[in-house]
Scaffold this motif. Sequence first.
Motif, PDB file in Angstrom:
ATOM      1  N   THR A   1      12.572 -20.746  27.818  1.00 35.39           N
ATOM      2  CA  THR A   1      12.031 -19.717  28.399  1.00 35.39           C
ATOM      3  C   THR A   1      10.832 -19.954  29.133  1.00 35.39           C
ATOM      4  O   THR A   1      10.013 -20.779  28.664  1.00 35.39           O
ATOM      5  CB  THR A   1      11.731 -18.907  27.069  1.00 35.39           C
ATOM      6  OG1 THR A   1      13.011 -18.666  26.244  1.00 35.39           O
ATOM      7  CG2 THR A   1      11.128 -17.332  27.384  1.00 35.39           C
ATOM      8  N   HIS A   2      10.556 -19.281  30.155  1.00 32.24           N
ATOM      9  CA  HIS A   2       9.394 -19.377  31.003  1.00 32.24           C
ATOM     10  C   HIS A   2       8.191 -19.104  30.275  1.00 32.24           C
ATOM     11  O   HIS A   2       7.982 -17.923  29.435  1.00 32.24           O
ATOM     12  CB  HIS A   2       9.492 -18.513  32.195  1.00 32.24           C
ATOM     13  CG  HIS A   2       8.412 -18.889  33.256  1.00 32.24           C
ATOM     14  ND1 HIS A   2       7.111 -18.129  33.082  1.00 32.24           N
ATOM     15  CD2 HIS A   2       8.248 -19.622  34.344  1.00 32.24           C
ATOM     16  CE1 HIS A   2       6.399 -18.831  34.057  1.00 32.24           C
ATOM     17  NE2 HIS A   2       7.218 -19.443  34.912  1.00 32.24           N
ATOM     18  N   PRO A   3       7.008 -19.921  30.384  1.00 32.77           N
ATOM     19  CA  PRO A   3       5.733 -19.563  29.586  1.00 32.77           C
ATOM     20  C   PRO A   3       5.196 -18.084  29.598  1.00 32.77           C
ATOM     21  O   PRO A   3       4.887 -17.761  28.663  1.00 32.77           O
ATOM     22  CB  PRO A   3       4.691 -20.680  30.140  1.00 32.77           C
ATOM     23  CG  PRO A   3       5.788 -21.561  30.504  1.00 32.77           C
ATOM     24  CD  PRO A   3       6.901 -21.014  31.189  1.00 32.77           C
ATOM     25  N   ASP A   4       5.459 -17.579  30.777  1.00 28.03           N
ATOM     26  CA  ASP A   4       5.003 -15.968  30.774  1.00 28.03           C
ATOM     27  C   ASP A   4       5.835 -15.098  30.130  1.00 28.03           C
ATOM     28  O   ASP A   4       5.264 -13.805  29.948  1.00 28.03           O
ATOM     29  CB  ASP A   4       5.077 -15.723  32.321  1.00 28.03           C
ATOM     30  CG  ASP A   4       4.066 -16.581  33.267  1.00 28.03           C
ATOM     31  OD1 ASP A   4       3.033 -17.107  32.527  1.00 28.03           O
ATOM     32  OD2 ASP A   4       4.081 -16.525  34.282  1.00 28.03           O
ATOM     33  N   TRP A   5       7.090 -15.423  29.487  1.00 34.46           N
ATOM     34  CA  TRP A   5       7.666 -14.426  28.718  1.00 34.46           C
ATOM     35  C   TRP A   5       8.063 -14.938  27.279  1.00 34.46           C
ATOM     36  O   TRP A   5       8.856 -14.458  26.840  1.00 34.46           O
ATOM     37  CB  TRP A   5       9.212 -14.517  29.494  1.00 34.46           C
ATOM     38  CG  TRP A   5       8.993 -13.811  30.902  1.00 34.46           C
ATOM     39  CD1 TRP A   5       8.822 -14.239  31.910  1.00 34.46           C
ATOM     40  CD2 TRP A   5       9.046 -12.395  31.102  1.00 34.46           C
ATOM     41  NE1 TRP A   5       8.501 -13.350  33.051  1.00 34.46           N
ATOM     42  CE2 TRP A   5       9.055 -12.033  32.454  1.00 34.46           C
ATOM     43  CE3 TRP A   5       9.075 -11.314  30.295  1.00 34.46           C
ATOM     44  CZ2 TRP A   5       8.709 -10.803  33.125  1.00 34.46           C
ATOM     45  CZ3 TRP A   5       8.999 -10.008  30.739  1.00 34.46           C
ATOM     46  CH2 TRP A   5       8.929  -9.817  32.307  1.00 34.46           C
TER      47      TRP A   5
ATOM     48  N   ARG B   1       7.142 -15.379  23.244  1.00 37.67           N
ATOM     49  CA  ARG B   1       6.607 -14.546  22.220  1.00 37.67           C
ATOM     50  C   ARG B   1       6.932 -12.858  22.594  1.00 37.67           C
ATOM     51  O   ARG B   1       6.152 -12.041  22.312  1.00 37.67           O
ATOM     52  CB  ARG B   1       5.233 -14.665  21.855  1.00 37.67           C
ATOM     53  CG  ARG B   1       4.927 -16.149  21.200  1.00 37.67           C
ATOM     54  CD  ARG B   1       3.409 -16.453  21.012  1.00 37.67           C
ATOM     55  NE  ARG B   1       2.707 -16.317  22.459  1.00 37.67           N
ATOM     56  CZ  ARG B   1       2.864 -17.778  22.933  1.00 37.67           C
ATOM     57  NH1 ARG B   1       3.543 -18.629  22.693  1.00 37.67           N
ATOM     58  NH2 ARG B   1       2.152 -17.743  24.278  1.00 37.67           N
ATOM     59  N   GLN B   2       7.913 -12.715  23.511  1.00 38.39           N
ATOM     60  CA  GLN B   2       8.154 -11.172  23.767  1.00 38.39           C
ATOM     61  C   GLN B   2       9.707 -10.960  23.655  1.00 38.39           C
ATOM     62  O   GLN B   2      10.018  -9.634  23.970  1.00 38.39           O
ATOM     63  CB  GLN B   2       7.868 -11.009  25.574  1.00 38.39           C
ATOM     64  CG  GLN B   2       6.485 -11.216  25.835  1.00 38.39           C
ATOM     65  CD  GLN B   2       6.138 -11.035  27.208  1.00 38.39           C
ATOM     66  OE1 GLN B   2       6.398  -9.942  27.910  1.00 38.39           O
ATOM     67  NE2 GLN B   2       5.554 -12.059  27.842  1.00 38.39           N
ATOM     68  N   GLY B   3      10.309 -11.770  22.627  1.00 41.12           N
ATOM     69  CA  GLY B   3      11.655 -11.452  22.298  1.00 41.12           C
ATOM     70  C   GLY B   3      12.783 -11.959  23.303  1.00 41.12           C
ATOM     71  O   GLY B   3      14.003 -11.667  23.213  1.00 41.12           O
ATOM     72  N   VAL B   4      12.218 -12.443  24.362  1.00 47.37           N
ATOM     73  CA  VAL B   4      13.320 -12.686  25.503  1.00 47.37           C
ATOM     74  C   VAL B   4      14.114 -13.849  24.974  1.00 47.37           C
ATOM     75  O   VAL B   4      15.641 -13.818  25.206  1.00 47.37           O
ATOM     76  CB  VAL B   4      12.595 -13.103  26.836  1.00 47.37           C
ATOM     77  CG1 VAL B   4      13.823 -13.326  27.924  1.00 47.37           C
ATOM     78  CG2 VAL B   4      11.555 -11.928  26.994  1.00 47.37           C
ATOM     79  N   ALA B   5      13.727 -14.856  24.525  1.00 47.30           N
ATOM     80  CA  ALA B   5      14.658 -16.101  23.919  1.00 47.30           C
ATOM     81  C   ALA B   5      15.327 -15.617  22.979  1.00 47.30           C
ATOM     82  O   ALA B   5      16.667 -15.846  22.878  1.00 47.30           O
ATOM     83  CB  ALA B   5      13.697 -17.169  23.600  1.00 47.30           C
ATOM     84  N   LYS B   6      14.972 -14.728  21.824  1.00 47.67           N
ATOM     85  CA  LYS B   6      15.834 -14.181  21.037  1.00 47.67           C
ATOM     86  C   LYS B   6      16.894 -13.370  21.402  1.00 47.67           C
ATOM     87  O   LYS B   6      17.949 -13.852  21.039  1.00 47.67           O
ATOM     88  CB  LYS B   6      14.855 -13.463  20.024  1.00 47.67           C
ATOM     89  CG  LYS B   6      15.594 -12.560  18.749  1.00 47.67           C
ATOM     90  CD  LYS B   6      14.630 -11.821  18.120  1.00 47.67           C
ATOM     91  CE  LYS B   6      15.176 -10.948  16.869  1.00 47.67           C
ATOM     92  NZ  LYS B   6      14.399 -10.213  16.064  1.00 47.67           N
ATOM     93  N   GLY B   7      16.774 -12.466  22.219  1.00 49.58           N
ATOM     94  CA  GLY B   7      17.834 -11.602  22.674  1.00 49.58           C
ATOM     95  C   GLY B   7      18.732 -12.586  23.535  1.00 49.58           C
ATOM     96  O   GLY B   7      20.201 -12.261  23.373  1.00 49.58           O
ATOM     97  N   THR B   8      18.500 -13.735  24.456  1.00 43.97           N
ATOM     98  CA  THR B   8      19.198 -14.406  25.269  1.00 43.97           C
ATOM     99  C   THR B   8      20.104 -15.342  23.950  1.00 43.97           C
ATOM    100  O   THR B   8      21.347 -15.450  24.387  1.00 43.97           O
ATOM    101  CB  THR B   8      18.534 -15.514  26.053  1.00 43.97           C
ATOM    102  OG1 THR B   8      17.632 -14.766  26.792  1.00 43.97           O
ATOM    103  CG2 THR B   8      19.445 -16.365  26.674  1.00 43.97           C
TER     104      THR B   8
END
Length: 301
Positions: free
Chosen positions: A237-241, A243-250
């Motif tokens: 996951t890109h550092p800017d994204w 702790r926003q749930g993006v990796a979890k969703g992916t």
Amino acid sequence: MKAHIRHYKATDATDISAFNLLFHLSYKYNADFKSENIFCAELDNQVVATGHLEPMDSCEYLEREGKDSDYIHRFAMEMDSVDSDVHAELELEIFNRLVERAYQIKQSYPSKRIQTSYTCSHEDHDSIDFLLSQGFYHCLNYFIMRRDLTVPLPEYRLNPEIEIKRWAMDSEEEKELYLQAEKDSSDDESWSKARLNWFKSGPEWDTFTAFYQGKPISSCMTWGISAERSATEQIFTHPDWRRQGVAKGTIIEALTFLRDEKQRSEATLGVVGSNEAAIRLYKSLGYELIDVQLLMVKDIL
């Protein structure tokens, strides 16, 4: 009759496929594997053992500058034979040839730091003891984790501008976009295009990637391991994204696909034991530790 140790030839493919199909396919289709870094033991006109040095992502900088003198260029070492009990001596001879080859590589790059590595189970005391006797030392642990797909998956919510999709990466431009996104998301080097092509050609390969305004910001790659299990690897996951749930969703989208489309009952991944943030994420998604592997390395001086 004494075995003949020599470099790999294309005609060895059939012999090698009989005892290690993955080695056979790697030598044949993965351009990162070079004949000069592969040794075979031929006995009675048949290859009965083989081994190789595989350049890791860090070897990208061998041919050019861009890293300080402490940067490590690492080659992974593996061996196998028709029968390890019968051909243990041949595997040992191949091991020695591979170490010699590593020193030859070092001579070509005297100013650069080079290592060989070998990964083994924490329970394989004999292999660990042998590697210690050969100048290897323990570098890090890999945690192997498993997610039971018969257990319900958590839900997630994301910024509506983020789209998670199954990404085939059919064009060269898309491959470059993926590799650049991986590089931007980690301090480590990105995969080579040869490695990416190799995995894309593998059984039941898929990649799920989150996009924001057309740019990949998180990704999870999957491939088949058995009728019950698939891998969930190459997670970034890109550092800017973060702790926003993006990796979890992916990852959840990848796991849902494996459960519903591929009918898998479990998924596994490997993570460096010191990667606390990743381990917390995987535990929150229901992954459980099932094994620990040791990365043993040898400095080629």
